[in-house]
Design an enzyme around this catalytic site. Structure first.
Site, PDB file in Angstrom:
ATOM      1  N   ASP A  85      -4.578  29.298  -7.880  1.00 23.26           N
ATOM      2  CA  ASP A  85      -3.534  27.993  -7.862  1.00 23.26           C
ATOM      3  C   ASP A  85      -2.692  28.033  -9.429  1.00 23.26           C
ATOM      4  O   ASP A  85      -3.687  28.570 -10.404  1.00 23.26           O
ATOM      5  CB  ASP A  85      -4.491  26.846  -8.078  1.00 23.26           C
ATOM      6  N   GLY A 210       1.178  19.382  -5.814  1.00 21.37           N
ATOM      7  CA  GLY A 210       1.019  17.452  -6.336  1.00 21.37           C
ATOM      8  C   GLY A 210       1.210  16.731  -4.947  1.00 21.37           C
ATOM      9  O   GLY A 210       1.537  15.577  -5.189  1.00 21.37           O
ATOM     10  N   ASN A 231      -0.525  21.296  -1.642  1.00 22.91           N
ATOM     11  CA  ASN A 231      -1.802  20.780  -1.956  1.00 22.91           C
ATOM     12  C   ASN A 231      -1.930  19.986  -2.697  1.00 22.91           C
ATOM     13  O   ASN A 231      -0.979  19.210  -3.188  1.00 22.91           O
ATOM     14  CB  ASN A 231      -1.163  21.981  -3.749  1.00 22.91           C
TER      15      ASN A 231
HETATM   16  P1  13P Z   1      -2.430  16.686  -7.176  1.00 22.32           P
HETATM   17  O1  13P Z   1      -3.694  16.587  -8.381  1.00 22.32           O
HETATM   18  O2  13P Z   1      -1.839  15.544  -7.443  1.00 22.32           O
HETATM   19  O3  13P Z   1      -2.822  16.932  -5.659  1.00 22.32           O
HETATM   20  O4  13P Z   1      -1.818  18.285  -7.252  1.00 22.32           O
HETATM   21  C1  13P Z   1      -2.329  19.420  -6.974  1.00 22.32           C
HETATM   22  C2  13P Z   1      -1.446  20.593  -7.176  1.00 22.32           C
HETATM   23  O5  13P Z   1      -0.366  21.228  -6.906  1.00 22.32           O
HETATM   24  C3  13P Z   1      -2.441  21.880  -7.447  1.00 22.32           C
HETATM   25  O6  13P Z   1      -1.166  22.809  -7.650  1.00 22.32           O
END
Ligand code: 13P
Length: 289
Positions: A85, A210, A231
């Site tokens: 990621d 997010g 995600n």
């Molecule tokens: P959140 O922490 O807001 O769930 O986002 C996770 C994310 O987008 C990891 O790349």
């Protein structure tokens, strides 16, 4: 089942109008909890490590072996992709070499031309090994491992150019941010999402970063417009912390051997599994393994 690339699972999701959850892992408990939730839901899943989390766990090799060995020992039969990621260029190449089955190369903080050039290089190296690639256009707000973005709306022309590099799925800012959403958040921009889906050809899986804290109706609308990977990180951290706090505040760590980490960490781990199962329901990937 061996780890798989994310290309096929996300193309199927795009066509079937559902999304696959990409859950960030932080440690052994997290990883087990995510795998359990996916298996019990008969759903494909992506387990992802940020650069910082991988470092915390002892490195990419350790993460790879942990996930592979748990798939084996837990008898996991649903498709699982191990994804980097928000990787820097060097980290993406390292993960491709090591055996991650999917990587995100995040050059969104660079001048666009440089982001594009590096993306092409990552795609060539990844595809030679059957590894899927995600890239980002328009930085996604909030903070992720020290990379802070301002939550912009991605430029559709840039999305098109990025899609043409041959990436397998695209993360594009549509008003989403990492972490908690502010009370005055304007919500996702579905107009921009539609533009991006159209200009990239209507078939490229789109990624929603997010994912924590976005209401169900917005999640569903985003999926209907082409989002195929969502995600989730913060929400799992929140439910883990809340369940652990409840255990300690109830004094359970002081009863018998309640301080044993296998007991102390169990409520938080179970809470992550429940969250994963609930999000899989939301995203529509239940029984799509
Ligand atoms: P959140 O922490 O807001 O769930 O986002 C996770 C994310 O987008 C990891 O790349």
């Amino acid at each position: 089942m061996a780890l798989v690339s994310a290309t096929e699972m996300l193309q199927k999701a795009r066509q079937g109008k559902y999304a696959v959850g990409a859950f960030n892992t932080n440690n052994l408990e997290w990883t087990k909890a995510i795998l359990k939730g996916a298996q019990e839901s008969n759903s494909p899943v992506m387990i992802q490590t940020s650069m910082g989390a991988a470092k915390y766990m002892g490195g990419y090799k350790m993460c790879l072996h942990m996930v592979e060995d748990l798939i084996d020992s837990m008898g996991i039969t649903v498709p699982v992709a191990l994804h980097l990621d928000h990787g820097e260029y060097e980290d993406a190449l390292e993960c491709i070499e090591l055996g991650y089955t999917s990587v995100m190369y995040d050059g969104s903080h660079l001048p666009f031309d440089e982001n594009l050039e590096k993306a092409k290089e990552v795609v060539a190296k990844a595809h030679a090994k059957g590894v899927s690639v995600e890239c980002e256009v328009g930085s996604i707000g909030g903070e992720e491992d020290g990379i802070i973005g301002s939550g912009e709306l991605a430029d559709p022309q840039e999305c098109k150019q990025m899609a043409d590099t041959g990436i397998d799925f695209l993360a594009a800012g549509i008003g989403n941010i990492h972490g908690a959403y502010p009370a005055d958040w304007a919500g996702l921009s579905f107009d921009r999402l539609s533009e991006i889906a159209d200009i990239t050809g209507g078939e490229l899986p789109l990624v929603l970063h997010g994912g924590s804290g976005i209401p169900l109706d917005q999640i569903q609308k985003a999926i209907s417009l082409g989002v195929s990977k969502i995600n989730v990180n913060t929400e799992a951290q929140e439910v883990f912390a809340a369940a652990t706090r409840e255990y300690i505040e109830a004094g359970k760590d002081r009863e018998g051997k309640g301080f044993d980490p296998r007991k102390l960490l169990a409520p938080g781990t179970d809470a992550i599994t429940e969250l994963v199962k609930q999000r899989i329901e939301w995203f529509g990937s239940k029984d799509k393994a």
